[in-house]
Design an enzyme around this catalytic site. Structure first.
Site, PDB file in Angstrom:
ATOM      1  N   ASP A 165     -73.074  32.639 -24.916  1.00 20.20           N
ATOM      2  CA  ASP A 165     -72.922  31.930 -26.177  1.00 20.20           C
ATOM      3  C   ASP A 165     -73.958  32.498 -27.141  1.00 20.20           C
ATOM      4  OD1 ASP A 165     -72.361  30.164 -28.152  1.00 20.20           O
ATOM      5  OD2 ASP A 165     -72.852  28.359 -27.020  1.00 20.20           O
ATOM      6  N   SER A 166     -73.653  32.501 -28.438  1.00 19.72           N
ATOM      7  CA  SER A 166     -74.517  33.191 -29.402  1.00 19.72           C
ATOM      8  C   SER A 166     -75.817  32.467 -29.682  1.00 19.72           C
ATOM      9  CB  SER A 166     -73.777  33.356 -30.719  1.00 19.72           C
ATOM     10  OG  SER A 166     -73.592  32.089 -31.318  1.00 19.72           O
ATOM     11  N   GLY A 167     -75.869  31.177 -29.399  1.00 18.83           N
ATOM     12  CA  GLY A 167     -77.048  30.401 -29.726  1.00 18.83           C
ATOM     13  C   GLY A 167     -76.897  29.594 -31.000  1.00 18.83           C
ATOM     14  N   GLY A 168     -75.829  29.852 -31.750  1.00 14.36           N
ATOM     15  CA  GLY A 168     -75.614  29.094 -32.995  1.00 14.36           C
ATOM     16  C   GLY A 168     -75.606  27.596 -32.739  1.00 14.36           C
ATOM     17  N   PHE A 169     -74.814  27.177 -31.772  1.00 12.06           N
ATOM     18  CA  PHE A 169     -74.696  25.751 -31.472  1.00 12.06           C
ATOM     19  C   PHE A 169     -76.050  25.143 -31.112  1.00 12.06           C
ATOM     20  CE2 PHE A 169     -74.044  22.334 -28.343  1.00 12.06           C
ATOM     21  CZ  PHE A 169     -73.298  21.461 -29.103  1.00 12.06           C
ATOM     22  N   ASP A 171     -72.669  31.702 -35.328  1.00 12.04           N
ATOM     23  CA  ASP A 171     -71.939  30.843 -36.269  1.00 12.04           C
ATOM     24  C   ASP A 171     -72.793  29.663 -36.710  1.00 12.04           C
ATOM     25  OD1 ASP A 171     -71.974  29.785 -33.707  1.00 12.04           O
ATOM     26  OD2 ASP A 171     -70.009  28.864 -33.861  1.00 12.04           O
ATOM     27  N   GLN A 185     -64.391  27.950 -36.917  1.00  9.75           N
ATOM     28  CA  GLN A 185     -65.040  26.682 -37.262  1.00  9.75           C
ATOM     29  C   GLN A 185     -64.147  25.948 -38.261  1.00  9.75           C
ATOM     30  OE1 GLN A 185     -67.606  25.172 -35.983  1.00  9.75           O
ATOM     31  NE2 GLN A 185     -68.600  26.771 -34.765  1.00  9.75           N
ATOM     32  N   GLY A 241     -67.309  24.258 -32.384  1.00  7.55           N
ATOM     33  CA  GLY A 241     -67.602  23.091 -33.211  1.00  7.55           C
ATOM     34  C   GLY A 241     -66.787  21.869 -32.845  1.00  7.55           C
ATOM     35  N   ASP A 264     -65.374  25.854 -20.954  1.00  9.67           N
ATOM     36  CA  ASP A 264     -66.678  25.723 -20.311  1.00  9.67           C
ATOM     37  C   ASP A 264     -67.191  24.331 -20.597  1.00  9.67           C
ATOM     38  OD1 ASP A 264     -67.522  26.420 -23.223  1.00  9.67           O
ATOM     39  OD2 ASP A 264     -69.365  25.748 -22.260  1.00  9.67           O
ATOM     40  N   CYS A 301     -59.938  19.120  -0.697  1.00  7.35           N
ATOM     41  CA  CYS A 301     -60.810  20.105  -1.370  1.00  7.35           C
ATOM     42  C   CYS A 301     -61.386  21.083  -0.360  1.00  7.35           C
ATOM     43  CB  CYS A 301     -61.930  19.382  -2.113  1.00  7.35           C
ATOM     44  SG  CYS A 301     -63.099  20.505  -2.907  1.00  7.35           S
ATOM     45  N   CYS A 318     -63.986  22.980  -0.680  1.00  8.06           N
ATOM     46  CA  CYS A 318     -65.400  23.337  -0.887  1.00  8.06           C
ATOM     47  C   CYS A 318     -66.239  22.968   0.332  1.00  8.06           C
ATOM     48  CB  CYS A 318     -65.952  22.697  -2.159  1.00  8.06           C
ATOM     49  SG  CYS A 318     -66.678  21.060  -1.938  1.00  8.06           S
ATOM     50  N   CYS A 339     -66.988  19.194   0.889  1.00  6.86           N
ATOM     51  CA  CYS A 339     -65.898  18.369   1.434  1.00  6.86           C
ATOM     52  C   CYS A 339     -65.530  18.783   2.859  1.00  6.86           C
ATOM     53  CB  CYS A 339     -64.678  18.461   0.526  1.00  6.86           C
ATOM     54  SG  CYS A 339     -64.983  17.708  -1.085  1.00  6.86           S
ATOM     55  N   HIS A 355     -69.343  20.710  -5.331  1.00  7.92           N
ATOM     56  CA  HIS A 355     -68.000  20.136  -5.315  1.00  7.92           C
ATOM     57  C   HIS A 355     -67.429  20.019  -6.733  1.00  7.92           C
ATOM     58  CE1 HIS A 355     -64.574  17.551  -4.866  1.00  7.92           C
ATOM     59  NE2 HIS A 355     -65.105  16.817  -5.832  1.00  7.92           N
TER      60      HIS A 355
HETATM   61 ZN   LIG Z   1     -65.113  19.457  -2.596  1.00 11.49          ZN
END
Ligand SMILES: [Zn+2]
Length: 366
Positions: free
Chosen positions: A93-97, A147, A190, A217, A267, A305, A307, A310, A336
């Site tokens: 991420d650019s860091g703008g946020f 941005d 934006q 945004g 994300d 699941c 993972c 689990c 998980h």
């Molecule tokens: Zn799991």
């Protein structure tokens, strides 16, 4: 090896699509959830655990890594992949946020932003050129344009000014970018909650023919219905043959609805943040593992699941670990939760590939 995005299937009833985004560090099968590793670590998880959870592309953050350890250290280590031991795709991420949400802002001008570091109080100037130089040094596969992120709520004039400035900054980001063959620069649409501003921004960005596009945004405090409206108004204007990324969104319903509007990548910090607070995501529900109801519940979190949490441990054991504040408890829940959200997007992808998206995910699409 450069970048490409291949569409594999399109839903017959919505704009949902399945594709493969190829990067110099491997492929990302879309739609896909991307775990967030702000400081070059997805909190609590090793690269091997991330891989076992199905992670393909992960995030890191330019702003945080600039403050600590500094991009020159990462560059000296051989770049982010080497530094953190993750050889698959990374996006920064650019860091703008973060500049606009975390730091004490000193000044915003057309040139850039001046702010006070929350770490040590020093004054830092960040410009589009600087944000790209930092990201070139970090070496992620996908880098984001710098941005201006207006807060929510913000009046229309302020959002229009920020959106126009974001466009001018994008042109400077493109000019400053030193390694377009190794790093794909995505532009960020934006425009706040003003759909006409969003649409105008999308159209002007598309004309720049970037390797990918993001909608930014959102998820800044507005009600979820507004996120849906923004995505539905904006995503269809972005090129079909380029990856589309909805920034900061990773809840079940919001992802399903955004995928139906044509979004490919997501994300969110939710899976690891919830994990650190003793909360598990299980098929759309949130389970608070501190609760006494789990004391003698010897079932896994989710018997479907795959993972390691689990497959090995019971809810009763997790309840015990969380009640005892044992760090393994937070790690297992983070593992998980990351696996759960990735698997959710993999299930959507499989449904799109067999054109059963609207039937299999009907409850989420309502
Ligand atoms: Zn799991």
């Amino acid at each position: 090896m450069g970048f490409s995005f291949q569409l594999q299937a399109a839903c017959s009833q919505t704009r949902a699509r399945a594709g493969v985004f190829s990067t110099p560090h491997g492929i990302v099968e879309t739609p896909r959830f991307m775990p967030v590793g702000t400081l070059a670590t997805v909190k609590g998880l090793t690269p091997q655990q991330l891989q076992s959870a199905g992670a393909q592309m992960i995030l890191a953050n330019t702003y945080h890594l600039h403050l600590q350890p500094g991009e020159l250290i990462v560059e000296a280590a051989g770049g982010l992949h080497e530094f953190m031991g993750w050889q698959q795709p990374i996006l920064t991420d650019s860091g703008g946020f973060q500049v606009f949400s975390l730091s004490e802002l000193r000044k915003i001008t057309d040139e850039g932003v001046t702010f006070r570091s929350p770490r040590d109080g020093r004054i830092i100037d960040l410009t589009p050129e600087r944000a790209i130089a930092i990201q070139n040094a970090l070496g992620a596969d996908v880098i984001m344009a710098f941005d201006e992120c207006p807060p929510y709520p913000a009046d229309r004039d302020a959002v229009a000014t920020a959106t126009e400035r974001t466009y001018r900054w994008l042109e400077r980001c493109i000019a400053a970018h030193q390694s377009p063959d190794r790093q794909a620069l995505f532009g960020i649409v934006q425009g706040g909650v003003y759909l006409d501003l969003r649409q105008a921004a999308a159209r002007s960005l598309v004309a720049l023919d970037l390797p990918g596009y993001a909608i930014g945004g959102v998820s800044v405090g507005e009600p979820p219905e507004l996120i849906h409206e923004i995505v539905e108004a904006t995503a269809p204007l972005l090129p079909l043959e380029k990856p589309r990324y909805l920034m900061g969104v990773g809840t079940y319903r919001e992802m399903v609805k955004a995928i139906a509007a044509g979004i490919d990548l997501f994300d969110c910090v939710i899976p690891t943040r919830f994990g650190r607070h003793g909360t598990a995501l299980v098929r759309g529900e949130r389970l608070n593992l501190k609760n006494a109801q789990f004391r003698e519940d010897f079932r896994p979190l989710d018997e479907t699941c795959p993972c390691a949490c689990c497959q090995t441990f019971s809810r009763a054991y997790l309840n015990h670990l969380i009640k005892s504040r044992e760090m393994l408890g937070y790690i297992l829940l983070s593992l998980h939760n990351v696996a759960e959200l990735i698997r959710f997007t993999q299930q959507i992808r499989a449904a799109i590939l067999s054109d059963r998206f609207t039937s299999e995910f009907a409850p989420w699409l309502k």
